[in-house]
Enzyme design. Sequence first.
Site, PDB file in Angstrom:
ATOM      1  N   ASP A  15       0.820  -1.217   0.000  1.00 26.29           N
ATOM      2  CA  ASP A  15       0.000   0.000   0.000  1.00 26.29           C
ATOM      3  C   ASP A  15       0.852   1.265   0.000  1.00 26.29           C
ATOM      4  O   ASP A  15       0.328   2.367  -0.059  1.00 26.29           O
ATOM      5  CB  ASP A  15      -0.932  -0.013   1.223  1.00 26.29           C
ATOM      6  CG  ASP A  15      -1.835   1.209   1.284  1.00 26.29           C
ATOM      7  OD1 ASP A  15      -2.451   1.535   0.251  1.00 26.29           O
ATOM      8  OD2 ASP A  15      -1.916   1.857   2.345  1.00 26.29           O
TER       9      ASP A  15
ATOM     10  N   GLN B 116      -4.706  -1.257  -7.111  1.00 29.64           N
ATOM     11  CA  GLN B 116      -5.288  -0.321  -6.152  1.00 29.64           C
ATOM     12  C   GLN B 116      -5.939   0.844  -6.876  1.00 29.64           C
ATOM     13  O   GLN B 116      -5.391   1.370  -7.837  1.00 29.64           O
ATOM     14  CB  GLN B 116      -4.220   0.208  -5.185  1.00 29.64           C
ATOM     15  CG  GLN B 116      -4.783   1.180  -4.142  1.00 29.64           C
ATOM     16  CD  GLN B 116      -3.804   1.465  -3.019  1.00 29.64           C
ATOM     17  OE1 GLN B 116      -3.311   0.568  -2.368  1.00 29.64           O
ATOM     18  NE2 GLN B 116      -3.508   2.728  -2.798  1.00 29.64           N
TER      19      GLN B 116
ATOM     20  N   SER C  91      -6.576   6.099  -0.592  1.00 26.29           N
ATOM     21  CA  SER C  91      -6.812   4.741  -1.075  1.00 26.29           C
ATOM     22  C   SER C  91      -8.293   4.378  -0.921  1.00 26.29           C
ATOM     23  O   SER C  91      -8.886   4.596   0.140  1.00 26.29           O
ATOM     24  CB  SER C  91      -5.955   3.741  -0.293  1.00 26.29           C
ATOM     25  OG  SER C  91      -4.580   4.054  -0.413  1.00 26.29           O
TER      26      SER C  91
END
Length: 275
Positions: A191, A263, A213
Amino acid sequence: MPETDRYPDILGLLDLERIGEDVFSAPASSDRPGPLLGSPVASQSLRAASLTVPPDRTPHSLHAYFLRSGRGDGPVRLEVERTRDGRSFATRRVMASQEGSPVFTLAASFHTAQPGDDWQISKPVDVPGPEEMAGSEALVSRSGVVGAFDVLPAVVEAGRPSLVHPYWARLRQRIPDDPVLHACVLTFVTDVGVNASARVPGASLRERLAGVSLDHAVWFHRPARVDDWLLFSVEAVTNSGSRGLATGGVYTREGVLVASIAQEVLLRTPPPRPS
């Protein structure tokens, strides 16, 4: 003072307290006030799920949604739902909450490895190896727990390394030979740096964009040690409706693809500051 004492203890973050049947309490990821980062809670959620499956099954994928902001200096409650236990797969759903409000949800699947073909795409060829970049200063993120990793970014802007993909990273401390534990720590790093990498290619890294995110997916293809150098490389796929999507992979120094990442990020231009 030993060097590892100067940086956050990742194993400590993954040391969950069982407070009920398939319910765990995860320690705070920071000792200072601030927002809850997605990286620690994703790792802790996968760890909670793994504690409810047989030890011969390792994670092969996870899909997560970041629901709302939380407190980095507060503990997280992790409730695991045993969705399914099959002959070779186990599926779990984890709800992470703080003070009664959900902040993160994760679905994870675990698999007992079976014989089959072994093929992959090649790793990026235009990124120097970590030994070639050894003369550059490792970038230590200011965002607390990310400082537990050595990071060697390949992107330099205005003479300074920038935490965007591609970059090499490794955990500063050695950890046990537990493939599930390594997968949980690897989740932490998947991430990191994706928000900036999801912007339109060629956009200035200094451009004021609020990156948040939205959802995150990881597929674990092969075992990997996170206390050795791994190459993280994602690229923007599309930008539309204030959302950007980035996809890519994680490779060893030998070029072995150990994980794939996807993502989606919310990219908004903040209103102008008052003059």
